[in-house]
Design a protein around this motif. Structure first.
Motif, PDB file in Angstrom:
ATOM      1  N   TYR A 198       0.827  -1.207   0.000  1.00 12.45           N
ATOM      2  CA  TYR A 198       0.000   0.000   0.000  1.00 12.45           C
ATOM      3  C   TYR A 198       0.864   1.261   0.000  1.00 12.45           C
ATOM      4  O   TYR A 198       0.487   2.272  -0.592  1.00 12.45           O
ATOM      5  CB  TYR A 198      -0.923  -0.014   1.217  1.00 12.45           C
ATOM      6  CG  TYR A 198      -1.913  -1.147   1.189  1.00 12.45           C
ATOM      7  CD1 TYR A 198      -3.168  -0.996   0.611  1.00 12.45           C
ATOM      8  CD2 TYR A 198      -1.589  -2.391   1.721  1.00 12.45           C
ATOM      9  CE1 TYR A 198      -4.077  -2.041   0.574  1.00 12.45           C
ATOM     10  CE2 TYR A 198      -2.492  -3.444   1.692  1.00 12.45           C
ATOM     11  CZ  TYR A 198      -3.727  -3.264   1.114  1.00 12.45           C
ATOM     12  OH  TYR A 198      -4.612  -4.316   1.070  1.00 12.45           O
ATOM     13  N   LEU A 199       2.036   1.175   0.629  1.00 13.32           N
ATOM     14  CA  LEU A 199       2.920   2.341   0.634  1.00 13.32           C
ATOM     15  C   LEU A 199       3.484   2.616  -0.753  1.00 13.32           C
ATOM     16  O   LEU A 199       3.573   3.772  -1.177  1.00 13.32           O
ATOM     17  CB  LEU A 199       4.061   2.117   1.628  1.00 13.32           C
ATOM     18  CG  LEU A 199       3.664   1.987   3.095  1.00 13.32           C
ATOM     19  CD1 LEU A 199       4.909   1.777   3.952  1.00 13.32           C
ATOM     20  CD2 LEU A 199       2.904   3.209   3.569  1.00 13.32           C
TER      21      LEU A 199
ATOM     22  N   ASN B 217       1.267   4.626  -2.992  1.00 15.08           N
ATOM     23  CA  ASN B 217       0.866   5.951  -2.531  1.00 15.08           C
ATOM     24  C   ASN B 217       1.705   7.027  -3.199  1.00 15.08           C
ATOM     25  O   ASN B 217       2.944   6.941  -3.244  1.00 15.08           O
ATOM     26  CB  ASN B 217       1.014   6.020  -1.009  1.00 15.08           C
ATOM     27  CG  ASN B 217       0.601   7.359  -0.442  1.00 15.08           C
ATOM     28  OD1 ASN B 217       1.441   8.149  -0.028  1.00 15.08           O
ATOM     29  ND2 ASN B 217      -0.703   7.637  -0.426  1.00 15.08           N
TER      30      ASN B 217
ATOM     31  N   GLY C  55      -5.234   0.788   5.228  1.00 18.89           N
ATOM     32  CA  GLY C  55      -4.800   1.458   4.010  1.00 18.89           C
ATOM     33  C   GLY C  55      -5.911   2.253   3.362  1.00 18.89           C
ATOM     34  O   GLY C  55      -5.697   3.375   2.877  1.00 18.89           O
TER      35      GLY C  55
ATOM     36  N   LEU D 287      -4.847   6.077   3.841  1.00 17.50           N
ATOM     37  CA  LEU D 287      -4.382   6.597   2.553  1.00 17.50           C
ATOM     38  C   LEU D 287      -5.514   7.223   1.748  1.00 17.50           C
ATOM     39  O   LEU D 287      -5.267   8.097   0.906  1.00 17.50           O
ATOM     40  CB  LEU D 287      -3.719   5.477   1.748  1.00 17.50           C
ATOM     41  CG  LEU D 287      -2.487   4.828   2.387  1.00 17.50           C
ATOM     42  CD1 LEU D 287      -1.923   3.751   1.476  1.00 17.50           C
ATOM     43  CD2 LEU D 287      -1.420   5.870   2.705  1.00 17.50           C
TER      44      LEU D 287
ATOM     45  N   TYR E  90      -5.989  11.093   3.258  1.00 12.35           N
ATOM     46  CA  TYR E  90      -4.703  11.653   3.660  1.00 12.35           C
ATOM     47  C   TYR E  90      -4.782  13.137   3.996  1.00 12.35           C
ATOM     48  O   TYR E  90      -3.973  13.650   4.774  1.00 12.35           O
ATOM     49  CB  TYR E  90      -3.674  11.424   2.555  1.00 12.35           C
ATOM     50  CG  TYR E  90      -4.010  12.072   1.237  1.00 12.35           C
ATOM     51  CD1 TYR E  90      -3.572  13.354   0.930  1.00 12.35           C
ATOM     52  CD2 TYR E  90      -4.766  11.398   0.291  1.00 12.35           C
ATOM     53  CE1 TYR E  90      -3.879  13.947  -0.276  1.00 12.35           C
ATOM     54  CE2 TYR E  90      -5.089  11.981  -0.921  1.00 12.35           C
ATOM     55  CZ  TYR E  90      -4.643  13.254  -1.201  1.00 12.35           C
ATOM     56  OH  TYR E  90      -4.965  13.838  -2.404  1.00 12.35           O
TER      57      TYR E  90
ATOM     58  N   SER F  73       2.072  12.976   7.152  1.00  9.11           N
ATOM     59  CA  SER F  73       1.954  12.213   5.911  1.00  9.11           C
ATOM     60  C   SER F  73       1.209  10.912   6.178  1.00  9.11           C
ATOM     61  O   SER F  73       1.485  10.215   7.168  1.00  9.11           O
ATOM     62  CB  SER F  73       3.342  11.915   5.339  1.00  9.11           C
ATOM     63  OG  SER F  73       4.019  13.122   5.019  1.00  9.11           O
ATOM     64  N   ALA F  74       0.298  10.581   5.279  1.00  7.66           N
ATOM     65  CA  ALA F  74      -0.532   9.398   5.496  1.00  7.66           C
ATOM     66  C   ALA F  74       0.295   8.130   5.504  1.00  7.66           C
ATOM     67  O   ALA F  74       0.013   7.202   6.276  1.00  7.66           O
ATOM     68  CB  ALA F  74      -1.610   9.333   4.413  1.00  7.66           C
ATOM     69  N   TRP F  75       1.339   8.069   4.680  1.00  8.09           N
ATOM     70  CA  TRP F  75       2.137   6.849   4.637  1.00  8.09           C
ATOM     71  C   TRP F  75       2.917   6.647   5.932  1.00  8.09           C
ATOM     72  O   TRP F  75       3.149   5.511   6.353  1.00  8.09           O
ATOM     73  CB  TRP F  75       3.077   6.863   3.436  1.00  8.09           C
ATOM     74  CG  TRP F  75       4.204   7.856   3.484  1.00  8.09           C
ATOM     75  CD1 TRP F  75       4.219   9.124   2.980  1.00  8.09           C
ATOM     76  CD2 TRP F  75       5.495   7.643   4.070  1.00  8.09           C
ATOM     77  NE1 TRP F  75       5.425   9.725   3.213  1.00  8.09           N
ATOM     78  CE2 TRP F  75       6.235   8.836   3.875  1.00  8.09           C
ATOM     79  CE3 TRP F  75       6.106   6.580   4.721  1.00  8.09           C
ATOM     80  CZ2 TRP F  75       7.555   8.982   4.318  1.00  8.09           C
ATOM     81  CZ3 TRP F  75       7.412   6.719   5.167  1.00  8.09           C
ATOM     82  CH2 TRP F  75       8.118   7.907   4.966  1.00  8.09           C
TER      83      TRP F  75
ATOM     84  N   LEU G 279       0.394   5.216   8.375  1.00 10.04           N
ATOM     85  CA  LEU G 279       0.109   3.813   8.082  1.00 10.04           C
ATOM     86  C   LEU G 279       1.253   2.915   8.540  1.00 10.04           C
ATOM     87  O   LEU G 279       1.016   1.831   9.093  1.00 10.04           O
ATOM     88  CB  LEU G 279      -0.141   3.635   6.584  1.00 10.04           C
ATOM     89  CG  LEU G 279      -0.456   2.204   6.138  1.00 10.04           C
ATOM     90  CD1 LEU G 279      -1.754   1.716   6.786  1.00 10.04           C
ATOM     91  CD2 LEU G 279      -0.557   2.123   4.614  1.00 10.04           C
TER      92      LEU G 279
END
Length: 289
Positions: free
Chosen positions: A35-36, A39, A181, A185, A188, A194-196, A199
């Motif tokens: 998922y990262l 992104n 995720g 994500l 965001y 930062s969303a990542w 996560l």
């Protein structure tokens, strides 16, 4: 038929739910990177940072993505080699030989949680890959200890069921990381960071949760302790599982029975661990009640 001597069977289920959380933590740690990599913000911050033109030109984004994607699996390979490099017949590698099943499981969970959380604060692709590699070592280190411990605290007739039960929690981890995720994500703009990064930090939580659950609810393998001459500790662990957890009201397992079933002969008789007479007398008194 006689009435069951176990009064709280749900606590036995809880022990294996705790082991299942550990297996779900492995799935979360492995799958979160998928998922990262998809992104856009992660790609901008890590895979192709605009603030470092020299580094970006020296290693293309595809190479960086490959490093990240393969680091955890290479770490699992190395961790598996470490665990399997044992010459002892009844051990799960170096971890089982020297420390035991439960300490090896805790060490792997702590490694996963620490590396997963620490990677959320990094931006350099190679440092993140290093964290993923170490996390992979933790996964390869804890998995054999997890299923060995699971099999050694279950009756032989139910061993397959409980192993499958624990293995099924892999899907729980997969669903968890998919939901996280989608929520993180997919929204965001709602988060101050930062969303990542969020996560990555959240996906380290199942390992930390598993560490706490194992510490509180899961015992060390009595079989491991008995095979290594620690008969008194083995009897104490069985007592914790049966008397305190399951509220067992039948006859207790004694040290004499433990020694008879698991004789310890790898050392000279003079080096055998001495049993405390008070403990033996106590168990005999309980047995006579």
């Amino acid at each position: 038929p006689q009435r069951s001597k176990y009064q709280h069977r749900w606590r036995y289920w809880m022990v294996f739910c705790c082991l299942g959380v550990c297996n779900a933590a492995d799935a979360t740690e492995i799958l979160c990177l998928s998922y990262l990599l998809a992104n856009d913000q992660f790609a901008q911050d890590v895979l192709n940072p605009s603030h470092d033109a020299d580094e970006s030109s020296s290693s293309p984004p595809a190479f960086r993505s490959s490093c990240l994607a393969s680091a955890v699996f290479f770490g699992m390979f190395v961790g598996g080699l470490i665990v399997s490099s044992s010459e002892e017949r009844n051990a799960t590698g170096i971890s089982g030989k020297r420390f035991g099943r439960r300490p090896a499981l805790l060490l792997g969970l702590a490694t996963n949680a620490a590396c997963g959380a620490f990677s959320a604060f990094l931006t350099n692709v190679y440092l993140i890959s290093a964290c993923r590699f170490v996390a992979g070592i933790g996964i390869g280190y804890l998995t054999p200890a997890l299923f060995t411990l699971c099999s050694e605290i279950t009756p032989s007739k139910d061993r397959g069921f409980w192993a499958a039960f624990v293995a099924g929690f892999w899907m729980v981890g997969s669903v968890f990381v998919a939901i996280m995720g989608w929520v993180i994500l997919g929204n965001y703009e709602s988060f101050p960071v930062s969303a990542w990064r969020l996560l990555s930090f959240v996906c380290a939580a199942p390992s930390a949760l598993g560490y706490g659950l194992v510490t509180v609810y899961v015992i060390e393998s009595p079989r491991y302790l008995a095979l290594h001459g620690r008969h008194e500790e083995a009897v104490e662990e069985v007592e914790i599982l049966t008397t305190r957890t399951l509220q067992y009201t039948g006859m207790p397992w004694t040290i004499e029975e433990c020694i008879q079933q698991f004789p310890y002969s790898t050392q000279e008789p003079s080096q055998q661990p001495q049993l405390r007479s008070s403990r033996v007398a106590l168990l005999r008194r309980v047995e006579s009640l």
